[in-house]
Design an enzyme around this catalytic site. Structure first.
Site, PDB file in Angstrom:
ATOM      1  CG  HIS A  75     -41.189 -62.679  -7.510  1.00  0.00           C
ATOM      2  ND1 HIS A  75     -40.827 -62.354  -8.808  1.00  0.00           N
ATOM      3  CD2 HIS A  75     -42.227 -63.551  -7.624  1.00  0.00           C
ATOM      4  CE1 HIS A  75     -41.614 -63.014  -9.660  1.00  0.00           C
ATOM      5  NE2 HIS A  75     -42.467 -63.744  -8.958  1.00  0.00           N
ATOM      6  CG  ASP A 104     -55.335 -35.633 -21.565  1.00  0.00           C
ATOM      7  OD1 ASP A 104     -55.210 -36.327 -20.557  1.00  0.00           O
ATOM      8  OD2 ASP A 104     -54.375 -35.294 -22.282  1.00  0.00           O
ATOM      9  CD1 TRP A 140     -47.769 -62.079  -1.838  1.00  0.00           C
ATOM     10  CD2 TRP A 140     -48.899 -60.150  -1.843  1.00  0.00           C
ATOM     11  NE1 TRP A 140     -49.061 -62.367  -2.155  1.00  0.00           N
ATOM     12  CE2 TRP A 140     -49.788 -61.198  -2.183  1.00  0.00           C
ATOM     13  CE3 TRP A 140     -49.398 -58.853  -1.788  1.00  0.00           C
ATOM     14  CZ2 TRP A 140     -51.137 -60.982  -2.450  1.00  0.00           C
ATOM     15  CZ3 TRP A 140     -50.754 -58.647  -2.064  1.00  0.00           C
ATOM     16  CH2 TRP A 140     -51.595 -59.705  -2.389  1.00  0.00           C
ATOM     17  CB  SER A 167     -50.201 -44.038  -7.000  1.00  0.00           C
ATOM     18  OG  SER A 167     -50.263 -44.469  -8.327  1.00  0.00           O
ATOM     19  CB  SER A 168     -54.119 -47.595  -6.689  1.00  0.00           C
ATOM     20  OG  SER A 168     -53.060 -48.369  -7.112  1.00  0.00           O
ATOM     21  CG  HIS A 251     -60.679 -62.836  -3.951  1.00  0.00           C
ATOM     22  ND1 HIS A 251     -59.821 -63.883  -4.116  1.00  0.00           N
ATOM     23  CD2 HIS A 251     -61.519 -62.869  -5.014  1.00  0.00           C
ATOM     24  CE1 HIS A 251     -60.139 -64.540  -5.214  1.00  0.00           C
ATOM     25  NE2 HIS A 251     -61.163 -63.958  -5.774  1.00  0.00           N
ATOM     26  CD  GLU A 253     -54.286 -55.664  -5.982  1.00  0.00           C
ATOM     27  OE1 GLU A 253     -55.025 -54.676  -5.785  1.00  0.00           O
ATOM     28  OE2 GLU A 253     -53.253 -55.625  -6.669  1.00  0.00           O
ATOM     29  CE1 TYR A 255     -61.495 -62.950  -9.927  1.00  0.00           C
ATOM     30  CE2 TYR A 255     -62.520 -62.238  -7.900  1.00  0.00           C
ATOM     31  CZ  TYR A 255     -62.147 -63.239  -8.758  1.00  0.00           C
ATOM     32  OH  TYR A 255     -62.410 -64.532  -8.435  1.00  0.00           O
ATOM     33  CB  SER A 266     -63.086 -58.502 -24.689  1.00  0.00           C
ATOM     34  OG  SER A 266     -63.241 -59.413 -23.642  1.00  0.00           O
ATOM     35  CG  HIS A 300     -61.328 -68.075  -1.539  1.00  0.00           C
ATOM     36  ND1 HIS A 300     -62.167 -67.652  -2.531  1.00  0.00           N
ATOM     37  CD2 HIS A 300     -60.173 -67.429  -1.765  1.00  0.00           C
ATOM     38  CE1 HIS A 300     -61.547 -66.794  -3.313  1.00  0.00           C
ATOM     39  NE2 HIS A 300     -60.331 -66.644  -2.867  1.00  0.00           N
ATOM     40  CG  HIS A 301     -57.274 -65.647  -0.258  1.00  0.00           C
ATOM     41  ND1 HIS A 301     -56.331 -65.781  -1.246  1.00  0.00           N
ATOM     42  CD2 HIS A 301     -58.324 -65.020  -0.832  1.00  0.00           C
ATOM     43  CE1 HIS A 301     -56.793 -65.254  -2.363  1.00  0.00           C
ATOM     44  NE2 HIS A 301     -57.997 -64.785  -2.150  1.00  0.00           N
ATOM     45  CB  THR A 326     -64.938 -66.985 -14.858  1.00  0.00           C
ATOM     46  OG1 THR A 326     -64.959 -66.187 -13.679  1.00  0.00           O
ATOM     47  CG2 THR A 326     -63.569 -66.919 -15.465  1.00  0.00           C
ATOM     48  CE  LYS A 329     -64.900 -61.225 -19.231  1.00  0.00           C
ATOM     49  NZ  LYS A 329     -65.955 -60.313 -19.633  1.00  0.00           N
ATOM     50  NE  ARG A 448     -46.949 -69.592  -1.468  1.00  0.00           N
ATOM     51  CZ  ARG A 448     -47.873 -68.612  -1.358  1.00  0.00           C
ATOM     52  NH1 ARG A 448     -49.046 -68.848  -0.804  1.00  0.00           N
ATOM     53  NH2 ARG A 448     -47.631 -67.422  -1.808  1.00  0.00           N
TER      54      ARG A 448
END
Lengths: 523, 279
Positions: A75, A104, A140, A167-168, A251, A253, A255, A266, A300-301, A326, A329, A448
């Site tokens: 998932h 294009d 994951w 691809s990315s 991390h 990732e 963002y 926006s 921090h993870h 943040t 924003k 979890r």
């Protein structure tokens, strides 16, 4: 294919399947990305439905614990790499050339390949459910040593992630080059729509961190099969090293999955508040600061995996620093709405809700940034609640808002406003019903990634499961609204939103196959 | 005529192309074959080889059409600038790929191994100093010395950076002989480097399985060697193009891209030499 065809011959494109397999058109490729994303969203969503069904009551009902681990791992992996990231790339493909007045994307053939690598990865991931040992069940995040011990599916996952990374990276290089080199004359960087800015910075993050992910999963592969000891202490390696390198990717990732959402919000809010975006320049600098800070907060993870106090303090404070840009924003969005002539069409409802719910996710992130609190909350449902407020009500709901906002431009028809609002309210209410109780569950200590739980968690879990089922069903309504809009509806005209002022609204809806053959002048 | 006028005034958008989907089929075959190989299924290597063959077919076809478009004058001005940006960001992504492995080496040397040395409960008597194969692997091992073949290889790669730049100067002055000689010398030095690397690997007193030292050594130098191989192939292609009369002082993106790539490979080697072999 051959240049003998002459430059104009390709205004005629092949039809049927070959059109989509060989296309070099940014709109076709954007459409492919969006459909791919939607199908992966529904598939990974279906996995979540089984998770919620299992957690409906305490005890083991539907799936065995191993299967439960497969469901949560896949998932997460598919939602991140298959649903959210491709959706944003789909938006970039459709909107970036239109918004900067380009003919294009910079590399149209490479663009096609970036998309058609995704089905390759999806094939590997989906096939991995059927190999001996079953699909990835180690989360994951693919932490060793558990990941090292898995079966064939784990190799398939590594290779699928390699292909997704390829691809990315190619997609990101294409987007950066398009933005840097193909803007219409007069469109300086600081005149670009904010959506384009957010994608420029997101693409930079992608090029910077996807290769790091590629390197670390290569180490996993060689540890699994070729006798290296990167993550094995007996050979002088360290499983925690995996976490450091992985989260150096992981991390930024996060963002990568939220900055384009900021861009969409926006764009939508000024349109329906009928005011210019408040503090454009500060918005650009805020996005850039968030991106730069994302490189120095990764640990921090992993506060519970052990690190010196100085390291914990550094990563705690650097993480909390992110709240400042943040906050800039969020306040700018609120200031844009302030005293606007606001109407509440579906995209605006989504945008305002994203601002509110994402802020909740941001605040729970601040709570988790505090080392002593995080040590209590690590691997509890509080974390699950936090990242779903960020990724579902931040990223996914921005995507939905963006789809409603641009559907009239893409299809030439107005979508069904009544059904759109139904989808919005069902999604918003069901989302909160599903994930808000998880804060309480986490604070009360429910871990979890476990298929069973203690009796005192039963009530909140039942509420979350009921909310989850409604949330899942509501997305079928979304599919119906989108399909209905494609098949017909009230003609949208060039500019269905009277407050919209970016370049795509100067073109007919749907735009011609080649958008700006001569670049527009910007003053 | 009008086609060329069109090409210089507006951005060239190529017609629909079958190469990307061919490339996807190739990668699917390579990935599936590799999975089968790892699962010890006999067909694995054959499926991989099929994928590799398709990939080569795709690369030849795709680059072939780009070269033909370029020779037809379709890829000038703004398109040329795009190609340059594209190559710059591609090299940046490669830098980050190597950064992951350099990061692993840095972390292992400075954090993981010293921490194992302090963990008296687990491995009493383990010193935790670099170089090491770790506490659990007790086979005797000798690390690679810096001032033999590696130092010679450093000189070889640095010289090849000079020869490719000399070829570039020849291109700017329009001296075709100098370009050809410079490129051939560069390829020769690249092959010499690879030959010495293979020799070093064959003689090495440790393997990929020799703990964290062997893992970081072979992964870093191995990926670098792969990049040198790729660079030699790229140099060979542009040398062929020079002999076919391609490139001019004003327009030579392909040449520039390959020389940037070669310098990148060079810089990675210098870092390897310092942190893998020397320090």
């Amino acid at each position: 294919m051959d240049i003998a065809l002459a430059p104009h011959a390709h205004d005629e494109h092949p039809h049927g399947l070959m059109r989509w397999l060989t296309t070099t058109n940014h709109k076709d490729i954007g459409t492919l990305y969006l459909w791919f994303s939607l199908s992966m969203f529904l598939f990974a969503g279906a996995l979540a439905m089984v998770i919620r069904a299992e957690l409906f009551q305490p005890g083991l009902q539907l799936v065995d614990p191993m299967q439960f681990n497969r469901l949560t791992s896949m998932h997460g992996l598919i939602m991140i790499f298959g649903a959210i990231m491709p959706a944003f790339v789909g938006f970039a493909n459709w909107q970036v050339p239109l918004m900067i007045g380009a003919p294009d994307m910079a590399f149209p053939r490479l663009n096609n390949w970036s998309f058609w690598l995704l089905p390759v990865a999806a094939t590997l991931l989906l096939a991995s459910f059927f190999v001996p040992g079953g699909a990835l069940a180690a989360g994951w995040t693919m932490y060793p040593p558990l990941f090292i011990q898995g079966g064939i599916a784990y190799d398939m996952t590594i290779l699928a992630v390699h292909v997704l990374g390829l691809s990315s990276i190619m997609g990101a290089i294409n987007i950066i080059t398009t933005i840097l080199n193909l803007r219409a004359p007069g469109m300086t960087l600081m005149k670009m729509p904010l959506f384009v800015w957010t994608w420029l910075i997101t693409a930079y993050l992608l090029v910077a961190v996807m290769p790091v992910l590629a390197s670390v999963i290569t180490m996993l592969l060689t540890d699994r099969h070729f006798g290296t000891h990167f993550f094995n202490a007996a050979g002088g390696g360290d499983p925690v090293m995996f976490q450091h390198i992985f989260w150096f990717f992981g991390h930024p990732e996060v963002y990568i999955m939220i900055l384009p959402a900021f861009g969409i919000i926006s764009t939508i809010i000024p349109t329906f508040a009928r005011k210019k975006l408040f503090g454009y320049t500060s918005m650009v600098y805020a996005v850039a600061s968030i991106a730069l800070l994302s490189f120095i907060v990764w640990a921090h993870h992993m506060f519970t995996t052990g690190m010196p106090v100085a390291g914990q303090l550094f990563f705690m404070y650097s993480t909390m620093l992110i709240a400042i840009p943040t906050g800039v924003k969020v306040f700018n969005w609120v200031a844009t709405i302030w005293r606007g002539s606001i109407t509440f069409e579906t995209p605006m409802l989504f945008a305002i809700t994203v601002v509110c719910l994402f802020t909740i996710g941001g605040f729970s992130g601040l709570v988790l940034a505090l080392v002593p609190v995080d040590i209590q909350l690590q691997d509890t449902y509080y974390v699950v609640a936090h990242f779903h407020y960020v990724l579902f009500s931040g990223a996914a709901m921005s995507i939905m808002g963006g789809v409603y906002y641009w559907l009239p431009k893409w299809t030439g028809h107005r979508y069904d406003e009544t059904l759109g609002k139904w989808h919005f309210w069902l999604t918003t209410i069901a989302f909160n019903l599903t994930f808000f109780p998880m804060h309480f569950l986490g604070l009360a200590g429910m871990p979890r990634r476990i298929p069973d739980y203690a009796l005192q968690f039963a009530d909140f879990n039942m509420i979350a499961s009921l909310g989850g089922f409604v949330l899942g069903a509501a997305q079928l309504l979304f599919v119906y609204v989108v399909v209905k809009c494609i098949r017909g509806g009230e003609p949208a005209g060039e500019r269905p939103w009277d407050g919209a002022d970016t370049l795509e609204w100067t073109l007919p809806s749907p735009p011609p196959y080649h958008s700006f053959t001569t670049p527009p002048k910007i003053d | 005529m009008s086609e060329h006028a069109h090409a210089t005034t507006s951005y060239y958008v190529p017609p629909p192309s079958r190469w990307p989907i061919v490339g996807s089929c190739a990668l699917l075959a390579i990935a599936s074959g590799f999975v089968l190989l790892l699962a010890k299924v006999a067909a694995g290597p054959w499926v991989m080889a099929l994928g590799a063959a398709i990939l080569v077919y795709m690369l030849v076809g795709w680059f072939g059409s780009v070269i033909r478009e370029n020779q037809a004058g379709l890829l000038e001005g703004q398109v040329d600038t795009s190609f340059r940006w594209g190559m710059v960001w591609f090299i940046f992504s490669e830098v980050m790929f190597f950064a992951g492995f350099f990061g692993a080496l840095f972390y292992a040397r400075n954090f993981a191994v010293p921490a194992l040395g302090e963990a008296e409960m687990l491995w009493p008597g383990y010193a935790g100093t670099w170089p090491t194969t770790g506490p659990g692997i007790t086979d005797p091992f000798t690390p690679m010395a810096a001032w033999g073949i590696p130092a010679v290889n450093t000189l070889i790669l640095l010289s090849s950076g000079a020869t490719v730049t000399w070829a570039h100067w020849g291109l700017q002055k329009g001296e075709r002989g100098q370009i050809k000689l410079g490129l051939v010398l560069t390829i020769g030095l690249g092959l010499l480097f690879l030959g010495l690397q293979i020799h070093e690997y064959a003689e090495a007193p440790f393997t990929l399985k020799s703990g964290i030292y062997g893992a970081t050594f072979y992964m870093l130098t191995g990926f670098h060697g792969l990049h040198v191989t790729l660079g030699v192939i790229m140099l060979t292609v542009i040398t062929g193009r020079v002999f076919a009369g391609h490139f001019s002082a004003a327009r030579h993106f392909g040449f520039a891209a390959v020389s940037w790539y070669w310098h990148f490979v060079d810089v990675v080697w210098l870092m390897l030499f310092v942190v893998v072999y020397w320090l």
